[in-house]
Design a protein around this motif. Structure first.
Motif: not given
Length: 148
Positions: A78-104
């Motif tokens: 999942l890719w985010f690119d808004t006026e506030r943040i940019e980042g991405k999210a991905w799944e690592i197992d059957d109950s966990t999502v990891i999100l990396w993002f930064s404030y612009k």
């Protein structure tokens, strides 16, 4: 065309509305901020975005904020690119999502978030690890429950 619900089934389990509390702490565990939250996680059918999230925050002193986070889906990310943040999210197992993002507005800082959903899909635990110049300087602890 790839299907986000099939290729990211853990993320799909987050659809709906969530209420909870955000607690921001420094590296010593001292509380820096605490506020209530109401998040809406959506997978709109008639939108250029595969995912759309609305975050509403409310503090005890009456302060309120609302932020919208549209995202596109590609290659099991999942890719985010808004006026506030940019980042991405991905799944690592059957109950966990990891999100990396930064404030612009803060180019030397970034966050890693772990989002853990319960087997019954009604509770989430989330942690944000805040880094500046690659050094952790604070954490956000989030506890939520589904309201619909």
């Amino acid at each position: 065309m790839s299907n986000i619900r099939e290729e990211m089934p853990v993320l799909a389990r987050h659809e709906g509305d969530w209420v909870g509390t955000y607690t921001l702490v420094d590296t010593e565990g001292k509380i820096l901020d605490k506020h209530e939250s109401h998040l809406s996680c959506q997978f709109p059918d008639d939108s250029p975005y595969s995912y759309y999230q609305i975050n509403r925050y409310k503090w005890a002193d009456g302060k309120q904020e609302e932020h919208k986070f549209p995202a596109t889906y590609r290659d099991k990310f999942l890719w985010f690119d808004t006026e506030r943040i940019e980042g991405k999210a991905w799944e690592i197992d059957d109950s966990t999502v990891i999100l990396w993002f930064s404030y612009k507005t803060v180019p030397v800082a970034y966050l890693y978030e772990m989002i853990q959903i319960s087997p019954d899909n009604n509770h989430r635990a989330r942690t944000w690890h805040w880094f500046k110049n690659h050094q952790i300087y604070q954490r956000t602890l989030i506890q939520e429950q589904r309201i619909r």
